[in-house]
Design an enzyme around this catalytic site. Structure first.
Site, mmCIF file in Angstrom:
data_model
loop_
_atom_site.group_PDB
_atom_site.id
_atom_site.type_symbol
_atom_site.label_atom_id
_atom_site.label_comp_id
_atom_site.label_asym_id
_atom_site.label_seq_id
_atom_site.Cartn_x
_atom_site.Cartn_y
_atom_site.Cartn_z
ATOM 1 N N TRP A 156 0.953 -1.499 -0.307
ATOM 2 C CA TRP A 156 0.019 0.342 0.268
ATOM 3 C C TRP A 156 0.709 1.067 -0.178
ATOM 4 C CZ3 TRP A 156 -3.721 -2.285 -1.048
ATOM 5 C CH2 TRP A 156 -4.774 -3.802 -0.845
ATOM 6 N N ARG A 243 -2.174 12.922 10.122
ATOM 7 C CA ARG A 243 -3.406 12.788 9.765
ATOM 8 C C ARG A 243 -4.594 14.300 10.096
ATOM 9 N NH1 ARG A 243 -1.962 8.440 14.506
ATOM 10 N NH2 ARG A 243 -2.288 6.547 13.372
ATOM 11 N N GLN A 336 -26.355 11.126 -3.708
ATOM 12 C CA GLN A 336 -28.531 10.757 -3.231
ATOM 13 C C GLN A 336 -29.088 11.942 -3.980
ATOM 14 O OE1 GLN A 336 -29.052 7.566 -2.172
ATOM 15 N NE2 GLN A 336 -31.714 8.321 -2.228
ATOM 16 N N GLU A 363 -3.621 5.617 6.675
ATOM 17 C CA GLU A 363 -2.828 6.595 8.228
ATOM 18 C C GLU A 363 -3.854 6.490 9.079
ATOM 19 O OE1 GLU A 363 -0.926 10.459 6.941
ATOM 20 O OE2 GLU A 363 -0.551 10.008 4.869
HETATM 21 N N1 CAA Z 1 2.170 9.075 18.771
HETATM 22 C C1 CAA Z 1 3.217 9.276 19.323
HETATM 23 N N2 CAA Z 1 3.808 7.647 19.952
HETATM 24 C C2 CAA Z 1 3.170 7.004 19.948
HETATM 25 C C3 CAA Z 1 1.965 6.872 19.378
HETATM 26 C C4 CAA Z 1 1.561 8.234 19.259
HETATM 27 N N3 CAA Z 1 0.398 8.109 18.197
HETATM 28 N N4 CAA Z 1 1.164 5.420 19.377
HETATM 29 C C5 CAA Z 1 1.958 4.597 20.233
HETATM 30 N N5 CAA Z 1 3.138 5.471 20.717
HETATM 31 C C6 CAA Z 1 4.288 5.078 20.672
HETATM 32 C C7 CAA Z 1 4.307 4.634 22.892
HETATM 33 O O1 CAA Z 1 3.782 5.713 23.388
HETATM 34 C C8 CAA Z 1 4.976 3.632 22.770
HETATM 35 O O2 CAA Z 1 6.571 4.118 23.051
HETATM 36 P P1 CAA Z 1 7.337 3.394 24.584
HETATM 37 O O3 CAA Z 1 7.046 1.955 23.269
HETATM 38 O O4 CAA Z 1 8.356 4.326 23.974
HETATM 39 O O5 CAA Z 1 6.393 3.411 25.706
HETATM 40 C C9 CAA Z 1 5.658 3.273 21.449
HETATM 41 O O6 CAA Z 1 4.991 3.508 20.572
HETATM 42 C C10 CAA Z 1 4.385 1.310 21.277
HETATM 43 O O7 CAA Z 1 2.836 2.298 21.448
HETATM 44 P P2 CAA Z 1 2.061 0.864 21.881
HETATM 45 O O8 CAA Z 1 2.011 -0.676 22.734
HETATM 46 O O9 CAA Z 1 0.669 1.078 21.878
HETATM 47 O O10 CAA Z 1 2.118 0.342 20.686
HETATM 48 P P3 CAA Z 1 1.129 -0.718 19.691
HETATM 49 O O11 CAA Z 1 1.254 -1.775 19.062
HETATM 50 O O12 CAA Z 1 0.032 -1.045 20.901
HETATM 51 O O13 CAA Z 1 -0.472 0.435 18.709
HETATM 52 C C11 CAA Z 1 -0.842 1.922 17.197
HETATM 53 C C12 CAA Z 1 0.144 1.403 18.445
HETATM 54 C C13 CAA Z 1 -1.694 3.241 18.264
HETATM 55 C C14 CAA Z 1 -2.315 0.959 17.503
HETATM 56 C C15 CAA Z 1 -0.508 1.616 16.161
HETATM 57 O O14 CAA Z 1 0.306 0.583 15.464
HETATM 58 C C16 CAA Z 1 -0.890 2.030 15.274
HETATM 59 O O15 CAA Z 1 -1.417 3.335 14.847
HETATM 60 N N6 CAA Z 1 -0.895 1.824 14.159
HETATM 61 C C17 CAA Z 1 -1.624 1.865 12.279
HETATM 62 C C18 CAA Z 1 -0.941 2.105 11.730
HETATM 63 C C19 CAA Z 1 -1.193 3.367 10.723
HETATM 64 O O16 CAA Z 1 -1.609 4.607 10.910
HETATM 65 N N7 CAA Z 1 -0.984 2.868 9.259
HETATM 66 C C20 CAA Z 1 -0.949 3.163 8.767
HETATM 67 C C21 CAA Z 1 -0.302 3.663 7.148
HETATM 68 S S1 CAA Z 1 0.792 4.617 6.442
HETATM 69 C C22 CAA Z 1 -0.222 5.081 5.332
HETATM 70 O O17 CAA Z 1 -1.187 4.608 4.953
HETATM 71 C C23 CAA Z 1 0.806 5.580 4.484
HETATM 72 C C24 CAA Z 1 0.653 6.140 3.180
HETATM 73 O O18 CAA Z 1 1.108 5.662 1.499
HETATM 74 C C25 CAA Z 1 -0.634 6.770 2.470
#
Ligand code: CAA
Length: 379
Positions: A156, A243, A336, A363
């Site tokens: 993607w 975002r 619609q 994203e």
């Molecule tokens: N901002 C800053 N830091 C963040 C954060 C945020 N929004 N979310 C998580 N973190 C940090 C946490 O603080 C943590 O840091 P430490 O280890 O230092 O404590 C670390 O990241 C891990 O956090 P989690 O334990 O919460 O992680 P998780 O595995 O449970 O998942 C999630 C977090 C929010 C689900 C994350 O995986 C996520 O955002 N997933 C979605 C991914 C995404 O948006 N993908 C889009 C692809 S890009 C795209 O679409 C591009 C394109 O080409 C258009």
């Protein structure tokens, strides 16, 4: 509380709107129909500085604030969401990574080229088996002397078909889970790096979206961004900003759909009068207007918080959730109002309906935004 825009922000809106109407609007349906990436549009946008909005003047950009960027994204998206998708990847997901996490040498090498559009960037986080669960990536980067060997695939990847430089996350220490993810700069001609098939998408068909493959792809250690283990943090922080751009894009698509609905309702006649005379149409239009105005405040607030240096991670998730869901709803209602005409390609609203759909997915899906928001409430 002052809701007025600065003269500079107003000028950004005016210039972007004029450019979008003159240059993007006439091509949008053609790019969509022919599934042709908006490369010519990006060249023009690069020459005008829009691809370097998030880059400081020191590196050849125009150093615009986040609110100006959101306004520009909104205006470009009203005309061509495909083009604005590439603008957002460049500014939010590539330039901003270099701004925040690159060393001086990396900045000197890439930012001036990204600022003008000489280089187009892409952001490679998602994989065939890990999208929302981003840290579950399988792509690895193994240190070998003063090089990393990258193996795996990403999926993607917006802009992939024509990008020059890719920000790539890969695991350097699988046992450390997300703390073992690192981020790298990979140039398109690096041996072992190949671009896979072009996805045939429902909407934003004027973008390039491909799988990319790393088959023992060697890059110098100097292409690592920040320290080993910082890759997941880099991705998360970058997506917080990204975002805002996608929320602004969704807002622009919604505005365009409403504009089309208003216009059509004042042209179309039924039962001996313009359909805009019917309360059922008027209430639909009023709902659209009220929802769009609400979403705009959220989008602008998240950008403003970024500009004044406040934590905006929850705000950008809220803005993207609300604006993304809204864009689909407004486009649906606008279609619609068009009746059968809305269902055929001759009418812009049909493309808007398809383009709107992606803003609930990329994203971070709407569900991931809810996760981010609820975690901020519950800890
Ligand atoms: N901002 C800053 N830091 C963040 C954060 C945020 N929004 N979310 C998580 N973190 C940090 C946490 O603080 C943590 O840091 P430490 O280890 O230092 O404590 C670390 O990241 C891990 O956090 P989690 O334990 O919460 O992680 P998780 O595995 O449970 O998942 C999630 C977090 C929010 C689900 C994350 O995986 C996520 O955002 N997933 C979605 C991914 C995404 O948006 N993908 C889009 C692809 S890009 C795209 O679409 C591009 C394109 O080409 C258009």
């Amino acid at each position: 509380m002052d809701f007025s825009l600065t003269p500079e922000q107003e000028l950004f809106r005016k210039s972007a709107r004029e450019f979008a109407q003159q240059e993007l609007e006439p091509m949008a349906a053609i790019l969509d129909k022919e599934h042709r990436p908006a490369i010519e549009n990006l060249k023009k946008l690069g020459a005008l500085g829009y691809l370097g909005m998030s880059i400081s003047e020191e590196y050849g950009g125009i150093g615009a604030d986040a609110l100006s960027y959101a306004i520009v994204m909104e205006e470009l998206s009203r005309a061509c969401a495909s083009t604005s998708t590439s603008v957002s990847v460049q500014n939010s997901l590539v330039n901003d990574v270099f701004n925040k996490f690159a060393n001086d040498e990396q900045k000197q090498t890439y930012l001036p080229k990204l600022a003008t559009g000489e280089f187009i960037g892409a952001f490679a986080l998602s994989e065939p088996e890990s999208g929302s669960d981003a840290s579950a990536m399988k792509t690895t980067a193994t240190l070998d002397g003063n090089e990393y060997i990258i193996k795996g695939s990403k999926m993607w990847i917006t802009n992939a078909g024509f990008a020059d430089v890719f920000i790539v996350t890969a695991t350097t220490d699988a046992a450390a889970k997300h703390k073992g993810v690192s981020a790298f700069i990979v140039e398109k001609d690096t041996p072992g790096f190949t671009i896979g098939k072009e996805e045939d998408k429902l909407g934003i068909r004027g973008t390039s979206t491909c799988e990319i493959h790393f088959d023992n792809c060697r890059i110098p250690v100097s292409n690592r961004l920040s320290d080993e283990g910082m890759g997941f943090k880099i991705a998360m922080v970058t997506l917080n900003g990204g975002r805002i751009g996608i929320a602004a894009q969704a807002l622009g698509i919604a505005q365009a759909a409403m504009d089309e609905a208003v216009k059509y309702s004042q042209e179309r006649e039924a039962f001996g009068q313009k359909i805009s005379n019917f309360q059922s149409i008027q209430f639909k239009l009023a709902d659209m207007k009220a929802q769009i105005e609400g979403a705009r405040l959220l989008v602008y607030k998240s950008a403003w918080k970024k500009d004044v240096g406040q934590d905006y991670s929850t705000d950008s998730a809220i803005a993207k959730l609300v604006a993304g869901e809204l864009a689909s709803q407004v486009a649906d209602q606008a279609l619609q109002i068009h009746g059968g005409y809305g269902y055929i390609r001759d009418y812009k609203v049909e493309r808007l309906y398809r383009d709107a759909r992606i803003t609930r997915i990329y994203e971070g899906t709407s569900e991931i935004q809810k996760l981010v928001i609820s975690r901020s409430m519950l800890g």
